[in-house]
Design a protein around this motif. Structure first.
Motif, PDB file in Angstrom:
ATOM      1  N   ASP A 141      -3.315   0.890  -3.644  1.00 36.26           N
ATOM      2  CA  ASP A 141      -4.072   0.847  -2.395  1.00 36.26           C
ATOM      3  C   ASP A 141      -4.042  -0.550  -1.783  1.00 36.26           C
ATOM      4  O   ASP A 141      -3.839  -0.705  -0.593  1.00 36.26           O
ATOM      5  CB  ASP A 141      -5.526   1.260  -2.614  1.00 36.26           C
ATOM      6  N   ARG A 194      -0.929   4.901  -7.901  1.00 32.97           N
ATOM      7  CA  ARG A 194      -0.666   4.661  -6.479  1.00 32.97           C
ATOM      8  C   ARG A 194      -1.449   3.421  -6.036  1.00 32.97           C
ATOM      9  O   ARG A 194      -2.662   3.349  -6.207  1.00 32.97           O
ATOM     10  CB  ARG A 194      -1.066   5.850  -5.620  1.00 32.97           C
ATOM     11  N   ALA A 232       6.434   3.314  -0.716  1.00 29.88           N
ATOM     12  CA  ALA A 232       5.773   3.994   0.388  1.00 29.88           C
ATOM     13  C   ALA A 232       6.747   4.134   1.545  1.00 29.88           C
ATOM     14  O   ALA A 232       7.590   3.256   1.757  1.00 29.88           O
ATOM     15  CB  ALA A 232       4.554   3.195   0.833  1.00 29.88           C
ATOM     16  N   GLU A 235       0.832  -1.203   0.000  1.00 28.11           N
ATOM     17  CA  GLU A 235       0.000   0.000   0.000  1.00 28.11           C
ATOM     18  C   GLU A 235       0.863   1.248   0.000  1.00 28.11           C
ATOM     19  O   GLU A 235       1.822   1.356   0.769  1.00 28.11           O
ATOM     20  CB  GLU A 235      -0.897  -0.005   1.233  1.00 28.11           C
ATOM     21  N   GLY A 236       0.550   2.186  -0.882  1.00 25.14           N
ATOM     22  CA  GLY A 236       1.260   3.451  -0.957  1.00 25.14           C
ATOM     23  C   GLY A 236       2.375   3.491  -1.987  1.00 25.14           C
ATOM     24  O   GLY A 236       2.853   4.572  -2.329  1.00 25.14           O
TER      25      GLY A 236
END
Length: 65
Positions: free
Chosen positions: A28, A26, A63, A8-9
Motif C-alpha cells: 500500500d 500487496r 502494479a 503502491e499495488g
C-alpha cells in the motif's frame, strides 16, 4: 533510492519466518525502511502488516499503470 523500486499495488514475496510461511503481500505504501499493506495468500491472508525490506524476497508482480 527506493528498495526494489517498489510502489503502491506491487505484490511482493515475504520470506517465511518463525511464525508464518512464505506468502504474497500487496504493497500500500513504501517508506524508507519498510512497506505497509496486506497479505494476500496463506494463513495471514487479509492481515495488515508492516514488513521491513529484509523480509522481502522479490517482487512477484508490478502494479499496472
Amino acid at each position: 533510492m527506493a528498495y526494489l523500486d517498489l510502489r503502491e499495488g506491487d505484490v511482493v514475496v515475504i520470506r517465511a519466518g518463525e511464525d508464518w510461511p512464505e506468502h504474497l503481500f500487496r504493497v500500500d505504501e513504501v517508506y524508507e525502511d519498510l512497506v505497509t499493506g496486506y497479505s494476500i495468500t496463506g494463513p495471514l491472508k487479509d492481515e495488515y502488516g508492516e514488513p521491513d525490506f529484509d523480509l522481502i524476497l522479490r517482487v512477484h508482480s508490478r502494479a499496472k499503470g
